[in-house]
Write an enzyme that holds these catalytic residues in place. Structure first.
Site, short mmCIF file in Angstrom:
data_model
loop_
_atom_site.label_atom_id
_atom_site.label_comp_id
_atom_site.label_asym_id
_atom_site.label_seq_id
_atom_site.Cartn_x
_atom_site.Cartn_y
_atom_site.Cartn_z
NE ARG A 224 26.45 -15.12 26.78
CZ ARG A 224 27.18 -16.16 26.43
NH1 ARG A 224 28.19 -16.01 25.61
NH2 ARG A 224 26.91 -17.36 26.92
CG HIS A 272 27.41 -16.55 19.78
ND1 HIS A 272 26.65 -16.70 20.91
CD2 HIS A 272 28.47 -15.79 20.15
CE1 HIS A 272 27.22 -16.09 21.93
NE2 HIS A 272 28.34 -15.52 21.49
#
Length: 309
Positions: A224, A272
């Protein structure tokens, strides 16, 4: 028993409904926001959904996120106190596996440096390690990390992983907890972060970690954006202690155009895209847990809220 499907990461809610129906035709599935009577809803499959929009669901039994990251559920003030069930493939996500292996190989074969040479019209053969000379370290060894780590071992790389608690593993050398963290870092040339984002792992990719890596090491963050301290990464790249970085996750997302990360010649930015979540990969786990619950059996793959994963 009714399953509520929210807007997915990929595809349409109708595609997800049809995929799940093919596995359990008798299951009633409703699509957000058409939930009907809130008391009917027992399970929610969560994609791109804000918990602030969720009404009171008095008979809710489980949340099933389509994605691997759980921080924005676990720490949300409106997250209901029910089971949170992982939906990833138990033997590892195929998309994440190929993605992690690809980026490790990119750093191993010094592709970022060759791409920079091409921009400067420079023809130079760089020194190249053999796989057994390359030390790769995975931060975390759960569903997402174990599969690429084992594949890299089969390819001849020297692979280790750092985990919270002691366990046995035949093919990958494991380092445990705080007491072995520095030893893990000091032997790692390519560091791959696949940790969950928790209070204890926030900003773990910082100067305190970077300074312990061997000079010339590289970073791959597949976790993350909150794992990384950007300023520290830039500093250690600019002083050549680190040779490169790949960031699949940033904070915030999308990465602002003014971010200094975009134009740094030692950084690869990806939007991502490590996992490509689809009904055929998530559906079997969702349906298995619903069938188990109907039969009075405990859920599988339940998240430990205290640990954060």
């Amino acid at each position: 028993m009714v399953l509520l499907v929210t807007p997915p990461v990929l595809g349409t809610m109708e595609q997800w409904r049809d995929g799940l129906k093919s596995l359990m035709p008798e299951l009633e599935i409703r699509l957000w926001p058409n939930i009907g009577d809130p008391a009917d809803i027992h399970y929610i499959l969560i994609g791109r959904f804000d918990l602030n929009d969720m009404p009171s669901l008095p008979n809710l039994r489980a949340l099933m996120p389509m994605f691997a990251g759980l921080d924005h559920l676990l720490y949300h003030p409106k997250c209901p106190p029910v089971a949170i069930l992982r939906t990833g493939e138990p033997k590892g996500d195929k998309a994440m596996t190929e993605y992690a292996v690809m980026h490790v190989l990119r750093h191993h074969r010094r592709m970022q440096e060759y791409q920079n040479q091409q921009k400067n019209q420079k023809w130079e053969v760089l020194d190249q390690k053999q796989p057994h000379e390359q030390t790769i370290g995975f931060m975390g060894f759960g569903q997402m990390a174990a599969s690429p780590a084992r594949i890299l071992v089969k390819m001849g790389f020297d692979v280790s992983a750092w985990v919270r608690n002691e366990r046995k593993e035949d093919s990958v050398k494991l380092y445990f907890g705080k007491k072995e963290y520095l030893n893990f870092l000091r032997r790692t040339n390519i560091l791959v972060c696949l940790l969950p984002l928790t209070k204890s792992t926030k900003h773990i990719l910082s100067a305190d970690t970077f300074k312990e890596l061997p000079r010339g090491a590289s970073i791959i963050n597949l976790g993350r954006g909150g794992h990384l301290v950007e300023e520290d990464l830039i500093k250690y790249l600019d002083n050549n202690h680190l040779s490169g970085a790949t960031l699949d996750a940033t904070l915030p997302e999308p990465l602002p155009k003014e971010s200094q990360l975009w134009k740094h010649d030692k950084i690869t930015i990806m939007p991502h895209v490590a996992r490509r979540v689809r009904p055929e990969s998530v559906g079997p786990q969702v349906i298995e847990n619903i069938r188990r619950d109907i039969s009075g059996l405990p859920f599988l793959w339940q998240v430990d809220r205290e640990a954060g994963y």
